[in-house]
Design a protein around this motif. Sequence first.
Motif, mmCIF file in Angstrom:
data_model
loop_
_atom_site.group_PDB
_atom_site.id
_atom_site.type_symbol
_atom_site.label_atom_id
_atom_site.label_comp_id
_atom_site.label_asym_id
_atom_site.label_seq_id
_atom_site.Cartn_x
_atom_site.Cartn_y
_atom_site.Cartn_z
ATOM 1 N N UNK A 199 -11.350 1.275 -3.608
ATOM 2 C CA UNK A 199 -11.582 0.232 -2.622
ATOM 3 C C UNK A 199 -11.911 0.889 -1.287
ATOM 4 N N UNK A 200 -12.969 0.405 -0.675
ATOM 5 C CA UNK A 200 -13.333 0.787 0.682
ATOM 6 C C UNK A 200 -13.303 -0.511 1.485
ATOM 7 N N UNK A 201 -12.368 -0.613 2.403
ATOM 8 C CA UNK A 201 -12.243 -1.811 3.230
ATOM 9 C C UNK A 201 -12.623 -1.446 4.660
ATOM 10 N N UNK A 202 -13.625 -2.113 5.187
ATOM 11 C CA UNK A 202 -14.093 -1.867 6.548
ATOM 12 C C UNK A 202 -13.501 -2.969 7.422
ATOM 13 N N UNK A 203 -12.592 -2.582 8.312
ATOM 14 C CA UNK A 203 -11.855 -3.523 9.144
ATOM 15 C C UNK A 203 -12.327 -3.379 10.591
ATOM 16 N N UNK A 204 -12.831 -4.460 11.163
ATOM 17 C CA UNK A 204 -13.245 -4.466 12.561
ATOM 18 C C UNK A 204 -12.312 -5.400 13.322
ATOM 19 N N UNK A 205 -11.678 -4.846 14.334
ATOM 20 C CA UNK A 205 -10.741 -5.636 15.130
ATOM 21 C C UNK A 205 -11.469 -6.279 16.308
ATOM 22 N N UNK A 225 -4.201 -11.288 11.376
ATOM 23 C CA UNK A 225 -5.387 -12.148 11.201
ATOM 24 C C UNK A 225 -6.062 -12.543 12.508
ATOM 25 N N UNK A 226 -5.296 -12.793 13.550
ATOM 26 C CA UNK A 226 -5.899 -13.202 14.817
ATOM 27 C C UNK A 226 -6.453 -12.022 15.616
ATOM 28 N N UNK A 227 -6.226 -10.800 15.135
ATOM 29 C CA UNK A 227 -6.729 -9.603 15.817
ATOM 30 C C UNK A 227 -7.998 -9.062 15.167
ATOM 31 N N UNK A 228 -8.428 -9.663 14.055
ATOM 32 C CA UNK A 228 -9.579 -9.146 13.326
ATOM 33 C C UNK A 228 -10.845 -9.925 13.627
ATOM 34 N N UNK A 229 -11.928 -9.184 13.848
ATOM 35 C CA UNK A 229 -13.248 -9.785 14.044
ATOM 36 C C UNK A 229 -13.985 -9.880 12.719
ATOM 37 N N UNK A 230 -13.729 -8.925 11.798
ATOM 38 C CA UNK A 230 -14.444 -8.885 10.521
ATOM 39 C C UNK A 230 -13.681 -8.009 9.540
ATOM 40 N N UNK A 231 -13.870 -8.303 8.261
ATOM 41 C CA UNK A 231 -13.246 -7.511 7.200
ATOM 42 C C UNK A 231 -14.163 -7.560 6.002
ATOM 43 N N UNK A 232 -14.582 -6.398 5.541
ATOM 44 C CA UNK A 232 -15.430 -6.307 4.354
ATOM 45 C C UNK A 232 -14.717 -5.423 3.332
ATOM 46 N N UNK A 252 -13.775 -0.052 17.512
ATOM 47 C CA UNK A 252 -12.957 -1.183 17.086
ATOM 48 C C UNK A 252 -12.855 -1.296 15.566
ATOM 49 N N UNK A 253 -13.327 -0.281 14.847
ATOM 50 C CA UNK A 253 -13.361 -0.335 13.388
ATOM 51 C C UNK A 253 -12.600 0.831 12.782
ATOM 52 N N UNK A 254 -11.927 0.546 11.668
ATOM 53 C CA UNK A 254 -11.359 1.599 10.834
ATOM 54 C C UNK A 254 -11.652 1.268 9.383
ATOM 55 N N UNK A 255 -11.565 2.278 8.540
ATOM 56 C CA UNK A 255 -11.869 2.122 7.123
ATOM 57 C C UNK A 255 -10.608 2.446 6.336
ATOM 58 N N UNK A 256 -10.272 1.563 5.412
ATOM 59 C CA UNK A 256 -9.143 1.797 4.519
ATOM 60 C C UNK A 256 -9.710 2.326 3.211
ATOM 61 N N UNK A 257 -9.202 3.475 2.781
ATOM 62 C CA UNK A 257 -9.640 4.109 1.544
ATOM 63 C C UNK A 257 -8.493 4.001 0.553
ATOM 64 N N UNK A 258 -8.786 3.336 -0.573
ATOM 65 C CA UNK A 258 -7.744 3.058 -1.560
ATOM 66 C C UNK A 258 -8.196 3.513 -2.941
ATOM 67 N N UNK A 259 -7.216 3.867 -3.753
ATOM 68 C CA UNK A 259 -7.466 4.184 -5.148
ATOM 69 C C UNK A 259 -6.330 3.570 -5.949
ATOM 70 N N UNK A 260 -6.679 2.806 -6.973
ATOM 71 C CA UNK A 260 -5.706 2.092 -7.808
ATOM 72 C C UNK A 260 -5.908 2.454 -9.270
ATOM 73 N N UNK A 261 -4.818 2.479 -10.031
ATOM 74 C CA UNK A 261 -4.874 2.852 -11.444
ATOM 75 C C UNK A 261 -5.618 1.815 -12.283
ATOM 76 N N UNK A 262 -5.646 0.564 -11.826
ATOM 77 C CA UNK A 262 -6.303 -0.496 -12.594
ATOM 78 C C UNK A 262 -6.599 -1.688 -11.688
ATOM 79 N N UNK A 263 -7.424 -2.585 -12.168
ATOM 80 C CA UNK A 263 -7.711 -3.812 -11.444
ATOM 81 C C UNK A 263 -6.447 -4.670 -11.350
ATOM 82 N N UNK A 264 -5.617 -4.647 -12.383
ATOM 83 C CA UNK A 264 -4.352 -5.386 -12.349
ATOM 84 C C UNK A 264 -3.452 -4.906 -11.222
#
Length: 105
Positions: free
Chosen positions: A7-13, A91-98, A60-72
Amino acid sequence: MSDMVHVIAVITTNAGQRAEVLALFNANVPAVLAEDGCIEYGAATDTPDAGPFQTNYGEDTFVVIEKWASMGALMAHAAAPHMKSYGAATKDMLADRKIHILSST
């Protein structure tokens, strides 16, 4: 073929709120790393002076890098009480989340 999920989550505050959101994010990291199936979970920001080939996300952006053993495991993570609390707190501090969910090929 692997069941591993990346998972690559792009978080813009909202302007100027990245440090506050990252503090809340980092406080939540130990609970996430303790989840079944969590292999990797952390935030990253632009590396300064990386050269002309870098495309910066910005201050104003950071990226969350995740790795999971399964979709479950990822789905259980998304429903975890500590994630719901984190989401409500930020939630009220975020401008965008992909969120990009990827599989190994």
